[in-house]
Design a protein around this motif. Structure first.
Motif, short mmCIF file in Angstrom:
data_model
loop_
_atom_site.label_atom_id
_atom_site.label_comp_id
_atom_site.label_asym_id
_atom_site.label_seq_id
_atom_site.Cartn_x
_atom_site.Cartn_y
_atom_site.Cartn_z
N ALA A 1 0.53 -1.36 0.20
CA ALA A 1 -0.02 0.47 0.03
C ALA A 1 1.52 0.94 -0.07
CB ALA A 1 -0.53 -0.21 1.26
N LYS A 2 1.85 0.98 0.87
CA LYS A 2 2.73 2.20 0.83
C LYS A 2 4.11 2.50 -0.26
CE LYS A 2 6.29 4.60 3.29
NZ LYS A 2 7.04 5.10 5.11
N LEU A 3 3.44 1.68 -1.28
CA LEU A 3 4.87 1.30 -2.11
C LEU A 3 3.23 2.60 -4.14
CD1 LEU A 3 6.37 1.22 -4.75
CD2 LEU A 3 5.88 -1.31 -4.36
N LEU A 4 2.13 1.85 -3.48
CA LEU A 4 1.67 2.52 -4.45
C LEU A 4 1.50 4.29 -4.00
CD1 LEU A 4 -1.97 -0.27 -4.65
CD2 LEU A 4 0.01 0.21 -6.46
N MET A 5 1.49 4.31 -2.84
CA MET A 5 1.80 5.79 -2.87
C MET A 5 1.68 6.72 -2.57
SD MET A 5 -0.34 5.46 1.60
CE MET A 5 0.50 5.09 2.40
N LEU A 6 3.85 5.93 -2.49
CA LEU A 6 4.86 6.22 -3.78
C LEU A 6 4.50 7.01 -4.45
CD1 LEU A 6 7.40 5.17 -0.26
CD2 LEU A 6 6.23 7.13 -0.45
N SER A 7 4.70 5.53 -5.15
CA SER A 7 4.46 5.58 -6.99
C SER A 7 3.51 6.90 -7.19
CB SER A 7 4.03 4.67 -7.49
OG SER A 7 2.59 4.36 -6.69
N GLU A 8 2.52 7.84 -6.82
CA GLU A 8 1.72 8.83 -6.93
C GLU A 8 2.39 10.28 -7.43
OE1 GLU A 8 -1.29 8.75 -8.13
OE2 GLU A 8 -1.55 6.36 -8.46
N LEU A 9 3.61 10.15 -5.69
CA LEU A 9 4.50 11.30 -6.31
C LEU A 9 5.06 11.32 -7.22
CD1 LEU A 9 5.19 10.99 -2.09
CD2 LEU A 9 3.02 12.07 -3.75
N GLY A 10 5.79 10.09 -7.68
CA GLY A 10 7.23 10.24 -8.66
C GLY A 10 7.16 8.94 -9.46
N VAL B 1 -15.11 -2.98 -4.64
CA VAL B 1 -14.80 -1.97 -4.05
C VAL B 1 -13.48 -0.92 -4.60
CG1 VAL B 1 -14.97 -0.21 -3.20
CG2 VAL B 1 -17.10 -2.05 -2.89
N ALA B 2 -12.75 -1.46 -3.88
CA ALA B 2 -10.86 -1.07 -3.78
C ALA B 2 -10.54 -0.87 -4.85
CB ALA B 2 -10.29 -1.84 -2.81
N ILE B 3 -10.67 -1.32 -6.41
CA ILE B 3 -10.69 -1.89 -7.68
C ILE B 3 -11.23 -0.53 -8.39
CG2 ILE B 3 -10.60 -2.81 -9.32
CD1 ILE B 3 -9.44 -5.53 -7.64
N LEU B 4 -12.52 -1.01 -8.01
CA LEU B 4 -13.69 0.26 -8.83
C LEU B 4 -13.29 1.94 -8.29
CD1 LEU B 4 -15.44 0.60 -11.08
CD2 LEU B 4 -16.82 0.27 -9.65
N TYR B 5 -13.10 1.79 -7.11
CA TYR B 5 -12.03 3.42 -6.53
C TYR B 5 -11.52 3.91 -7.25
CZ TYR B 5 -11.51 7.60 -3.71
OH TYR B 5 -11.88 8.67 -3.14
N TYR B 6 -10.12 2.87 -6.71
CA TYR B 6 -8.81 3.61 -7.39
C TYR B 6 -8.79 3.63 -9.31
CZ TYR B 6 -3.52 3.70 -7.17
OH TYR B 6 -2.35 3.98 -7.95
N TYR C 1 -9.97 6.09 -10.21
CA TYR C 1 -8.82 7.81 -9.96
C TYR C 1 -8.39 7.66 -10.77
CZ TYR C 1 -5.00 9.93 -8.50
OH TYR C 1 -3.54 10.43 -8.09
N LEU C 2 -7.79 6.59 -11.29
CA LEU C 2 -6.76 6.70 -12.91
C LEU C 2 -7.21 6.40 -14.52
CD1 LEU C 2 -5.35 2.86 -11.96
CD2 LEU C 2 -3.93 5.73 -11.40
N ALA D 1 -10.34 -0.51 -21.31
CA ALA D 1 -9.00 -0.77 -20.72
C ALA D 1 -9.61 -1.23 -18.78
CB ALA D 1 -7.98 -0.23 -19.76
N LEU D 2 -10.03 -0.12 -18.16
CA LEU D 2 -10.53 -0.58 -16.23
C LEU D 2 -11.70 -1.50 -16.65
CD1 LEU D 2 -10.93 0.71 -14.13
CD2 LEU D 2 -12.65 2.39 -14.68
N ILE D 3 -12.58 -1.16 -17.74
CA ILE D 3 -13.27 -2.44 -17.58
C ILE D 3 -13.60 -3.99 -18.19
CG2 ILE D 3 -15.51 -3.16 -18.81
CD1 ILE D 3 -16.35 -0.27 -19.80
N SER D 4 -12.45 -3.90 -19.28
CA SER D 4 -11.84 -4.90 -18.96
C SER D 4 -10.83 -5.88 -17.92
CB SER D 4 -10.60 -4.96 -20.04
OG SER D 4 -11.36 -4.77 -21.33
N PHE D 5 -10.43 -5.03 -17.23
CA PHE D 5 -9.27 -5.59 -16.01
C PHE D 5 -10.64 -5.67 -15.28
CE2 PHE D 5 -7.42 -4.70 -12.24
CZ PHE D 5 -6.30 -4.85 -11.78
#
Length: 809
Positions: free
Chosen positions: A99-108, A450-455, A458-459, A469-473
């Motif tokens: 989870a922290k890896l995903l958060m940090l990936s949004e910063l750069g 729910v988590a995947i749909l929300y995130y 966002y993407l 792509a989101l629908i396929s995913f």
């Protein structure tokens, strides 16, 4: 690996974990970074929390190591009990790190922070290592139990104290030691047996069907690959409408989608049919091997195990194994291959959403593991209870005449119903466990969706992926969820099948304690039988000696009668001569060689037994007489039946020798069954003939005719008789009186009567009984007694009627 080595490895790993985590956290710079991060901690910028996790890992492993070293007997089992909790903690650490890896990936880009990325990877790897080391420390309980058992064995009686001192204290210690050894042995066996090994062994039985399995796997892969591409083209079709707004972009994905679906359906049908055929052959192979192995077991095995238990293993458990394994292996392979394909496509479409999906996998797998182990335990208990219920049913139905004669139908029905109620209670536990599992599984899947749909939304909003792509995913994720659900349910089914398979393999792996592996097969057999100082106790009652130093000889051309009170050991002599058991001391010899050294087929072609209660099979009379023989002419069967005075009553039956005798010969009278059994023994022309009260159910005339037939062949045979009738015992060349497992007297009828010993007392007791009550009880038999009894009574009643009393025993 011993406890000391396991603890040393754990401590060294803890030091390595602390040092490596610290180096990665500090980037190789000064330790002042600890103070800076502690004063200005920011979860999106600082990795102090990841370094702090190493302290948690170290405290867990060091605490377990200290506990195991401090208490080597109770420490490892206690560590093993906490394995699930440690697994949950480690999975939580990994989830937090991702989870922290995903958060940090949004910063750069993460490539700009290689030290931080390495620290996260090491945190995940180290958490997995903690689980492995914890399991290692918990498994040391097996070695502790083994060493404890060895030490208890060393404290046993020494060579200087080999004398048997029968005191209560020693008996209690022996019982306690035996129980302890049995418990330790059961623990070791339980740890050796693993579900994976059992499943692998089941699949090993399918090696002969390798070609069919290869075809099934090929079509399985085709089906899975086709299904893996279907969601991708769903997304392309939607993009063709939403993004491109063109029928051309929409039609191509739809056509491709249709072709893939058709190919997948064809491959799926072929795969299912081949798998079903393969595991049907597994069922046949399992039953065949199991039955053949049962046929090799010693007689003591059938004394110790109830027929209902054995039949349950042979029928219900083997069927359950083949059905569950065939169905679940098929689904498991399909779901695994499809799941792997879905995961590859998902990772290629969006690694961030895939990482979110990965976070939920371990927890779902943990729930499945706990549920599977509990369900496996319940399944074993259900199978055991069902076997007990079948035991009651089999015993009741096989003895229905006795049940009816004592009017105990309701009692037996209540006993059977009580067993069913116990099984029902276990079924309720299974139902509750399944409900809880489905609840937790559905909640976990819903939270993940729910988590995947929300995130994912966002993407899409931030332009990192398209809506198609989101629908396929999302379709991939739903399909992957179905695969995981199938794998979880398959795991349950496999555990149920493995639970039944372990019981089947318990019998398949059993080696007979008294194998019929003799090699002697001489061309000539004289029939000289010798018992030399034989001591014997039945395996089910090893503490009670039935025979104690028995010695006697059976000579060719002579009739030897065994006489004695009930329980004196006469039938035990017969079982030893038949090589059903091995004596604890002494030898039973045939022509100077121990009977267990002869080939099984050879010995029983030279030694034939006619028991007191002969067992006939539900086949024709001809098949019963020629039982165990092949290509026997009808004339030979008829000749043997004539010798046994059975030919006349057989030919009077509507179908003659083709008449079925019914289950256990119930269509024949007792006397008819015994004559057929005598014919079955005589057709082999044995060198040693054993008649264990073989004429007890014959009338006087039939016995006289059979006795004449036997008298004509004894010149070339050794005959051992245990009989009721005086005519058999009195005319025997040698009479052996056995009392309390020892030979009390031996000699001819006249010699034993003159000695006035036990034989004389038994005869007198029987003569007095006949003189006072035989005429009232059975006038016809009393007439038979008197017809030749005058001569017998002229010798002080000759003790002749002893045959009615003592020769029976």
């Amino acid at each position: 690996m011993g406890i000391k080595a396991g603890v040393s490895c754990t401590v060294l790993y803890v030091l390595l974990d602390i040092v490596l985590t610290t180096v990665l956290y500090t980037h190789g710079s000064h330790l002042s970074i600890f103070k800076e991060d502690a004063l200005h901690f920011n979860i999106l910028q600082s990795s102090l929390d990841l370094w702090g996790i190493v302290l948690l890992r170290a405290s867990l492993l060091l605490g377990a190591s200290i506990g195991v070293s401090w208490n080597r007997e109770d420490g490892p089992p206690r560590v093993a009990k906490l394995t699930t909790l440690i697994l949950l903690i480690c999975l939580s650490i990994i989830t937090y790190t991702l989870a922290k890896l995903l958060m940090l990936s949004e910063l750069g880009p993460l490539s700009q922070q290689p030290w931080l990325l390495s620290l996260m990877c090491w945190t995940c790897v180290s958490s997995l290592s903690v689980m492995l080391l914890w399991r290692l420390l918990g498994k040391e309980s097996a070695s502790v139990s083994s060493q404890s058992g060895s030490r208890s064995g060393e404290r046993g009686p020494s060579g200087d104290t080999e004398k048997l001192v029968e005191t209560a204290g020693e008996e209690e210690r022996e019982v306690g030691c035996e129980r302890k050894n049995k418990k330790e042995e059961a623990t070791r066996e339980k740890e050796k047996t693993s579900s994976g090994a059992t499943l692998g062994r089941l699949l090993n039985y399918c090696r002969k069907d390798g070609g069919l399995l290869s075809v099934a796997v090929l079509f399985l892969i085709i089906s899975a690959v086709c299904e893996a591409f279907i969601p991708l083209y769903y997304g392309k079709a939607i993009d063709g409408i939403v993004v491109h707004q063109s029928m051309e972009y929409f039609a191509k994905p739809v056509i491709t989608l249709s072709v893939l679906a058709l190919a997948s359906s064809i491959a799926m049908g072929v795969r299912g049919g081949v798998f079903t055929l393969t595991f049907a052959r597994l069922n046949v192979r399992l039953r065949n091997h199991l039955f053949r192995n049962l046929m090799k077991q010693e007689i003591a095995f059938f004394d110790e195990n109830h027929t209902g238990d054995i039949i349950s293993r042979l029928s219900a458990d083997t069927t359950q194994v083949s059905d569950l394994i065939s169905q679940n292996v098929n689904v498991f392979l399909r779901s695994t291959i499809k799941g792997a394909g879905f995961f590859i496509f998902m990772f290629g479409m969006c690694w961030k959403l895939t990482l979110v999906t990965i976070m939920g996998f371990p927890f779902i797998a943990l729930v499945s593991k706990l549920y599977g182990e509990y369900y496996k335990k319940l399944t074993k208990e259900v199978q055991t209870t069902l076997a007990e219920a079948n035991k009651v049913a089999e015993e009741t139905i096989s003895a229905m005449r006795t049940v009816r004669s004592f009017a105990n139908e309701c009692g037996e029905a209540d006993s059977y119903y009580a067993k069913l109620l116990v099984m029902f209670q276990l079924n309720k536990k299974q139902a509750l466990a399944y409900a809880c599992y489905m609840w937790s599984s559905c909640i976990s899947e819903l939270a993940l969706e729910v988590a995947i749909l929300y995130y994912g939304g966002y993407l899409v909003v931030t332009g990192q992926m398209s809506s198609g792509a989101l629908i396929s995913f999302f379709i991939y994720m739903l399909e992957l969820g179905e695969c995981l659900e199938s794998i979880a349910s398959v795991y349950t089914g496999l555990m149920q099948g493995v639970g039944a398979a372990e019981k089947v393999f318990e019998y398949l792996d059993r080696k007979p304690k008294h194998p019929a592996d003799g090699t002697e097969a001489p061309d000539a057999c004289n029939g000289l039988v010798e018992f030399k100082d034989v001591t014997f106790a039945y395996p089910t009652r090893p503490e009670t000696d039935i025979l104690k130093g028995v010695s006697f000889t059976l000579r060719p051309g002579e009739v030897t009668a065994l006489v004695g009170p009930s329980g004196s050991g006469k039938s035990s002599c017969v079982t030893l001569l038949e090589n059903f058991y091995l004596p604890q001391q002494g030898q039973v010899l045939l022509d100077g060689k121990p009977v267990h050294t002869f080939q099984h087929d050879y010995l029983h072609s030279k030694v034939s037994l006619v028991g007191q209660e002969p067992v006939l099979f539900a086949r024709t009379i001809e098949e019963n007489i020629s039982y165990g023989l092949t290509d026997v002419p009808v004339e030979t069967v008829q000749h043997a039946a004539t010798k046994a005075n059975a030919h006349d009553f057989i030919t009077s039956l509507p179908k003659g020798y083709e008449t079925s005798v019914g289950e256990k010969g119930t269509q024949l009278s007792g006397g008819q069954k015994q004559r057929v059994a005598i014919a079955r023994a005589l057709i082999r022309n044995p060198r040693v003939l054993i008649l264990d009260e073989a004429t007890s159910a014959l009338d006087a005339e039939s016995e006289h005719i059979v006795q004449q037939a036997l008298n004509t062949i004894i010149r070339e045979h050794t005959v051992l008789v245990i009989a009721h009738r005086l005519s058999t015992v009195e005319k025997a060349d040698n009479i052996i009186v056995i009392d309390r497992g020892q030979v009390a007297e031996q000699g001819s009828h006249s010699q034993l009567m003159a000695s006035g010993g036990l034989y004389y007392k038994l005869v007198q007791r029987q003569v007095l009984g006949i003189e006072t009550g035989a005429e009232l009880l059975n006038p016809s038999e009393n007439l038979h007694w008197k017809s030749d009894g005058g001569r017998r009574r002229s010798r002080q009643s000759s003790g002749s009627s002893e045959s009615e009393c003592s020769a029976r025993y």
